[in-house]
Design an enzyme around this catalytic site. Structure first.
Site, PDB file in Angstrom:
ATOM      1  N   ARG A  57      15.295   0.312  -8.137  1.00  0.00           N
ATOM      2  CA  ARG A  57      13.987   0.318  -7.167  1.00  0.00           C
ATOM      3  C   ARG A  57      13.682  -0.992  -6.679  1.00  0.00           C
ATOM      4  NH1 ARG A  57      10.048   3.539 -10.902  1.00  0.00           N
ATOM      5  NH2 ARG A  57       8.632   3.199  -9.296  1.00  0.00           N
ATOM      6  N   GLN A  91      -1.398   2.898  -8.251  1.00  0.00           N
ATOM      7  CA  GLN A  91      -0.463   3.301  -9.059  1.00  0.00           C
ATOM      8  C   GLN A  91       0.656   2.956  -8.967  1.00  0.00           C
ATOM      9  OE1 GLN A  91      -1.720   7.953 -10.391  1.00  0.00           O
ATOM     10  NE2 GLN A  91      -2.121   7.332  -8.259  1.00  0.00           N
ATOM     11  N   HIS A 109      -0.251   0.488 -13.293  1.00  0.00           N
ATOM     12  CA  HIS A 109       0.836   1.208 -13.880  1.00  0.00           C
ATOM     13  C   HIS A 109       1.856  -0.098 -14.076  1.00  0.00           C
ATOM     14  CE1 HIS A 109      -0.214   5.776 -13.011  1.00  0.00           C
ATOM     15  NE2 HIS A 109      -0.933   5.127 -13.925  1.00  0.00           N
ATOM     16  N   CYS A 117       7.989  -9.579 -21.997  1.00  0.00           N
ATOM     17  CA  CYS A 117       8.643  -9.923 -23.313  1.00  0.00           C
ATOM     18  C   CYS A 117       8.293  -8.808 -24.407  1.00  0.00           C
ATOM     19  CB  CYS A 117       8.428 -11.452 -23.905  1.00  0.00           C
ATOM     20  SG  CYS A 117       8.892 -11.640 -25.572  1.00  0.00           S
ATOM     21  N   GLY A 176      -2.844   9.024  -0.796  1.00  0.00           N
ATOM     22  CA  GLY A 176      -1.480   9.406  -1.070  1.00  0.00           C
ATOM     23  C   GLY A 176      -1.195   9.403  -2.617  1.00  0.00           C
ATOM     24  N   THR A 177      -1.979  10.223  -3.286  1.00  0.00           N
ATOM     25  CA  THR A 177      -1.573  10.548  -4.673  1.00  0.00           C
ATOM     26  C   THR A 177      -1.819  12.002  -4.923  1.00  0.00           C
ATOM     27  OG1 THR A 177      -2.188   9.953  -7.050  1.00  0.00           O
ATOM     28  CG2 THR A 177      -4.278  10.175  -5.508  1.00  0.00           C
ATOM     29  N   LEU A 203      -1.482  14.077   2.910  1.00  0.00           N
ATOM     30  CA  LEU A 203      -0.685  15.010   3.999  1.00  0.00           C
ATOM     31  C   LEU A 203      -0.946  16.457   3.463  1.00  0.00           C
ATOM     32  CD1 LEU A 203       3.250  14.031   3.730  1.00  0.00           C
ATOM     33  CD2 LEU A 203       1.490  13.508   5.521  1.00  0.00           C
TER      34      LEU A 203
HETATM   35  C1  BV8 Z   1      -1.985   7.233 -21.270  1.00  0.00           C
HETATM   36  C2  BV8 Z   1       5.131   4.038 -14.041  1.00  0.00           C
HETATM   37  C3  BV8 Z   1      -3.040   7.190 -23.353  1.00  0.00           C
HETATM   38  C4  BV8 Z   1       6.464   4.545 -13.838  1.00  0.00           C
HETATM   39  C5  BV8 Z   1       3.893   6.049 -14.189  1.00  0.00           C
HETATM   40  C6  BV8 Z   1      -4.450  14.583 -19.886  1.00  0.00           C
HETATM   41  C7  BV8 Z   1      -3.783  15.761 -19.586  1.00  0.00           C
HETATM   42  C8  BV8 Z   1      -2.544  15.834 -19.421  1.00  0.00           C
HETATM   43  C9  BV8 Z   1      -1.671  14.672 -19.778  1.00  0.00           C
HETATM   44  C10 BV8 Z   1      -2.036  13.815 -20.103  1.00  0.00           C
HETATM   45  C11 BV8 Z   1      -3.402  13.577 -20.090  1.00  0.00           C
HETATM   46  N1  BV8 Z   1      -3.817  12.067 -20.545  1.00  0.00           N
HETATM   47  C12 BV8 Z   1      -2.746  11.509 -20.605  1.00  0.00           C
HETATM   48  C13 BV8 Z   1      -1.515  12.468 -20.427  1.00  0.00           C
HETATM   49  C14 BV8 Z   1      -0.310  11.931 -20.296  1.00  0.00           C
HETATM   50  C15 BV8 Z   1       0.253  11.391 -19.155  1.00  0.00           C
HETATM   51  C16 BV8 Z   1       0.100  12.258 -17.849  1.00  0.00           C
HETATM   52  O1  BV8 Z   1      -0.675  12.092 -17.227  1.00  0.00           O
HETATM   53  N2  BV8 Z   1       1.089  13.144 -17.785  1.00  0.00           N
HETATM   54  C17 BV8 Z   1       0.959  13.945 -16.467  1.00  0.00           C
HETATM   55  C18 BV8 Z   1       2.385  14.174 -16.122  1.00  0.00           C
HETATM   56  C19 BV8 Z   1       0.524  15.305 -17.176  1.00  0.00           C
HETATM   57  N3  BV8 Z   1      -0.324  10.222 -18.805  1.00  0.00           N
HETATM   58  C20 BV8 Z   1      -0.089   9.050 -19.446  1.00  0.00           C
HETATM   59  O2  BV8 Z   1       0.718   9.000 -20.529  1.00  0.00           O
HETATM   60  C21 BV8 Z   1      -0.851   7.719 -19.241  1.00  0.00           C
HETATM   61  N4  BV8 Z   1      -0.822   6.943 -20.376  1.00  0.00           N
HETATM   62  O3  BV8 Z   1      -2.639   8.640 -20.755  1.00  0.00           O
HETATM   63  O4  BV8 Z   1      -1.913   6.627 -22.182  1.00  0.00           O
HETATM   64  C22 BV8 Z   1      -2.970   6.334 -24.367  1.00  0.00           C
HETATM   65  C23 BV8 Z   1      -4.453   6.166 -25.089  1.00  0.00           C
HETATM   66  C24 BV8 Z   1      -4.425   5.366 -26.066  1.00  0.00           C
HETATM   67  C25 BV8 Z   1      -3.407   4.596 -26.381  1.00  0.00           C
HETATM   68  C26 BV8 Z   1      -2.172   4.379 -25.787  1.00  0.00           C
HETATM   69  C27 BV8 Z   1      -2.103   5.526 -24.593  1.00  0.00           C
HETATM   70  C28 BV8 Z   1       0.334   6.806 -18.462  1.00  0.00           C
HETATM   71  C29 BV8 Z   1       0.478   7.220 -17.100  1.00  0.00           C
HETATM   72  C30 BV8 Z   1       1.629   6.378 -16.444  1.00  0.00           C
HETATM   73  C31 BV8 Z   1       2.876   6.851 -16.333  1.00  0.00           C
HETATM   74  N5  BV8 Z   1       3.621   5.945 -15.300  1.00  0.00           N
HETATM   75  N6  BV8 Z   1       4.346   5.045 -13.398  1.00  0.00           N
HETATM   76  C32 BV8 Z   1       7.050   4.385 -12.556  1.00  0.00           C
HETATM   77  O5  BV8 Z   1       6.475   4.199 -11.343  1.00  0.00           O
HETATM   78  O6  BV8 Z   1       8.259   4.019 -12.820  1.00  0.00           O
HETATM   79  S1  BV8 Z   1       3.227   7.340 -13.335  1.00  0.00           S
HETATM   80  C33 BV8 Z   1       3.942   7.836 -11.811  1.00  0.00           C
HETATM   81  O7  BV8 Z   1       3.108   8.824 -11.469  1.00  0.00           O
HETATM   82  C34 BV8 Z   1       3.600   6.646 -10.839  1.00  0.00           C
HETATM   83  O8  BV8 Z   1       2.787   5.484 -11.195  1.00  0.00           O
HETATM   84  C35 BV8 Z   1       3.136   7.256  -9.712  1.00  0.00           C
HETATM   85  O9  BV8 Z   1       2.128   6.337  -9.203  1.00  0.00           O
HETATM   86  C36 BV8 Z   1       2.139   8.135 -10.601  1.00  0.00           C
HETATM   87  C37 BV8 Z   1       1.438   9.214  -9.701  1.00  0.00           C
HETATM   88  O10 BV8 Z   1       2.177   9.859  -8.848  1.00  0.00           O
HETATM   89  P1  BV8 Z   1       1.861   9.559  -7.346  1.00  0.00           P
HETATM   90  O11 BV8 Z   1       1.583   8.165  -7.085  1.00  0.00           O
HETATM   91  O12 BV8 Z   1       0.568  10.465  -6.969  1.00  0.00           O
HETATM   92  O13 BV8 Z   1       2.998  10.151  -6.498  1.00  0.00           O
HETATM   93  P2  BV8 Z   1       3.300  11.530  -6.265  1.00  0.00           P
HETATM   94  O14 BV8 Z   1       4.931  11.557  -5.779  1.00  0.00           O
HETATM   95  O15 BV8 Z   1       3.247  12.234  -7.259  1.00  0.00           O
HETATM   96  O16 BV8 Z   1       2.424  12.157  -4.989  1.00  0.00           O
HETATM   97  C38 BV8 Z   1       2.811  11.576  -3.771  1.00  0.00           C
HETATM   98  C39 BV8 Z   1       1.500  12.102  -2.901  1.00  0.00           C
HETATM   99  O17 BV8 Z   1       1.359  11.361  -1.625  1.00  0.00           O
HETATM  100  C40 BV8 Z   1       1.727  13.511  -2.591  1.00  0.00           C
HETATM  101  O18 BV8 Z   1       0.479  14.121  -2.787  1.00  0.00           O
HETATM  102  C41 BV8 Z   1       2.079  13.537  -1.177  1.00  0.00           C
HETATM  103  O19 BV8 Z   1       1.510  14.660  -0.570  1.00  0.00           O
HETATM  104  C42 BV8 Z   1       1.491  12.258  -0.645  1.00  0.00           C
HETATM  105  N7  BV8 Z   1       1.906  11.826   0.486  1.00  0.00           N
HETATM  106  C43 BV8 Z   1       3.519  11.582   0.816  1.00  0.00           C
HETATM  107  N8  BV8 Z   1       3.581  11.066   1.922  1.00  0.00           N
HETATM  108  C44 BV8 Z   1       2.405  10.736   2.228  1.00  0.00           C
HETATM  109  C45 BV8 Z   1       1.315  11.087   1.596  1.00  0.00           C
HETATM  110  N9  BV8 Z   1       0.160  10.793   1.609  1.00  0.00           N
HETATM  111  C46 BV8 Z   1      -0.356  10.372   2.774  1.00  0.00           C
HETATM  112  N10 BV8 Z   1       0.715   9.825   3.647  1.00  0.00           N
HETATM  113  C47 BV8 Z   1       1.940   9.853   3.637  1.00  0.00           C
HETATM  114  N11 BV8 Z   1       2.838   9.482   4.353  1.00  0.00           N
END
Ligand code: BV8
Length: 248
Positions: A57, A91, A109, A117, A176-177, A203
Site C-alpha cells: 500500500r 480514517q 487510524h 518503535c 466516503g465512509t 455513493l
Molecule cells: C477500538 C487501519 C477500543 C488499518 C482500521 C462497537 C461495536 C462493534 C465493534 C466494535 C465496537 N467498538 C469497537 C469495536 C471493534 C472495532 C470495530 O469497529 N469493528 C468493526 C469491524 C465492527 N473497532 C476497533 O477495534 C477500534 N478500536 O475501538 O479500541 C479500545 C478501548 C480501550 C483501549 C484499547 C482499545 C479501532 C478501529 C481501527 C481499525 N483500523 N484501519 C488500515 O487502514 O490498514 S479500520 C479501516 O476501516 C480503515 O481505517 C478504514 O478507514 C476504516 C473504515 O472503512 P471506510 O473508510 O469507511 O472504508 P470502506 O471501504 O468500509 O467504505 C468506503 C465507503 O466509501 C463506502 O461507503 C462507499 O460507498 C464509499 N465510496 C466509494 N467510492 C466513493 C465513495 N463515496 C464517495 N465517493 C466515492 N468515489
C-alpha cells in the site's frame, strides 16, 4: 453561517485517486482477512504477511500514479477560506489530504508513511519498506519498526480532541465512509446529540445512513467541491438552494 465544522473522511474520498477502499467489491479486505493483517495478533502471528500488506500500500501511494482529487482540494480550500473553525478527521492512512494542502487534519487510524518503535512509541518517516533491517534509532539494541497504524482492538489517536470538536460543532459531514468501524461510526450520534446538522456524502446509503439529516449522493470528487462552495457562500446545507445545486 456555520461557526465550527467537523469533517470525517473514509476510504471513499481516496477512491477516485486510485486507492482501493476496504469494503467495496474489489476492496482491500477481499484479498486479506482483517484479523490476519490489521490486528496486533495477526502481526505477532505473521509479521512478514502484515509487512507485505503495508509495504504494497505504501508503494502504491508513492508510485507517482496516486494524486489528491477534487474532494481533497475542496477541503483544503474550505480550511483556507472558512472564517470559523474546521477540523478534518480522517480514517485514511494515506497522505492525500496533506498533499492537497490540509493542515488542520487528524489521522485517527494512523499513517501509512510512518513507522513506530514498539518500545519508545517514537514515530519515524518511512524511508524504506518495513522489514527486519528497518529499525528505530532510539533503542539499543534497535527495534524493528511496526506500521504506525491503529489496528482493530487498538485505541484510535486523538479521541479527546475529536470528542471536544464533536461536542462543539454545528455541522458534521461524513465523506466516503461505510460507517462500519467504531468509534468513528458513532461520531454522527455525538454530533446529532449536540445539535449539529449532520450530512453524509456517499455513493450509496452507508450503514449509519439513517442517522444523518442530509444526504448528498454521488462521487466525492463531484459533490464535495459544490458543498464547500455553498458553505463558503454562507448557505446552510438544509436550505433548498444548497440542496438543489448539489443534486443538479
Ligand atoms: C477500538 C487501519 C477500543 C488499518 C482500521 C462497537 C461495536 C462493534 C465493534 C466494535 C465496537 N467498538 C469497537 C469495536 C471493534 C472495532 C470495530 O469497529 N469493528 C468493526 C469491524 C465492527 N473497532 C476497533 O477495534 C477500534 N478500536 O475501538 O479500541 C479500545 C478501548 C480501550 C483501549 C484499547 C482499545 C479501532 C478501529 C481501527 C481499525 N483500523 N484501519 C488500515 O487502514 O490498514 S479500520 C479501516 O476501516 C480503515 O481505517 C478504514 O478507514 C476504516 C473504515 O472503512 P471506510 O473508510 O469507511 O472504508 P470502506 O471501504 O468500509 O467504505 C468506503 C465507503 O466509501 C463506502 O461507503 C462507499 O460507498 C464509499 N465510496 C466509494 N467510492 C466513493 C465513495 N463515496 C464517495 N465517493 C466515492 N468515489
Amino acid at each position: 453561517m456555520y461557526r465550527q465544522i467537523v469533517v470525517l473522511t473514509g476510504a471513499g474520498i481516496s477512491a477516485e485517486s486510485g486507492i482501493k477502499t476496504f469494503r467495496d467489491e474489489d476492496g482491500l479486505w477481499e484479498q486479506h482477512h482483517i484479523e490476519d493483517v490489521a490486528t496486533p495478533e495477526g502481526y505477532a502471528r505473521d509479521i512478514n504477511l502484515v509487512e507485505r500488506f503495508y509495504n504494497s500500500r505504501w508503494e502504491n501511494l508513492h508510485s507517482g500514479e496516486v494524486h489528491p482529487n477534487a474532494a481533497h482540494a475542496a477541503l483544503a480550500k474550505l480550511e483556507a477560506e472558512f472564517s470559523g473553525k474546521l477540523l478534518v478527521i480522517t480514517q485514511n492512512v494515506d497522505d492525500l489530504h496533506e498533499r492537497a494542502g490540509s493542515k488542520r487534519l487528524l489521522h485517527m487510524h494512523g499513517e501509512l508513511s510512518k513507522g513506530r518503535c514498539p518500545q519508545s512509541l517514537q514515530t519515524f518517516v518511512l524511508r524504506e519498506p518495513f522489514g527486519e533491517d528497518n529499525c528505530c534509532t532510539c533503542c539499543i539494541p534497535a527495534k524493528r519498526l511496526r506500521p504506525h497504524i491503529v489496528w482493530f482492538g487498538e485505541m484510535p489517536f486523538g479521541m479527546d480532541r475529536i470528542h471536544d470538536a464533536l461536542d462543539n460543532c454545528d455541522l458534521f459531514i461524513a465523506i466516503g465512509t461505510s460507517g462500519t468501524v467504531y468509534p468513528a461510526a458513532g461520531f454522527v450520534d455525538s454530533a446529532n446529540h449536540h445539535g449539529a446538522q449532520t450530512v453524509e456524502v456517499n455513493l450509496l446509503a452507508a450503514d449509519r445512513h439513517s442517522q444523518f439529516q442530509y444526504h448528498f449522493t454521488g462521487k466525492a470528487g463531484d459533490v464535495v467541491p459544490a458543498l464547500v462552495e455553498s458553505i463558503l457562500a454562507g448557505k446552510t446545507l438544509g436550505s433548498e438552494a444548497a440542496t438543489k445545486e448539489m443534486s443538479a
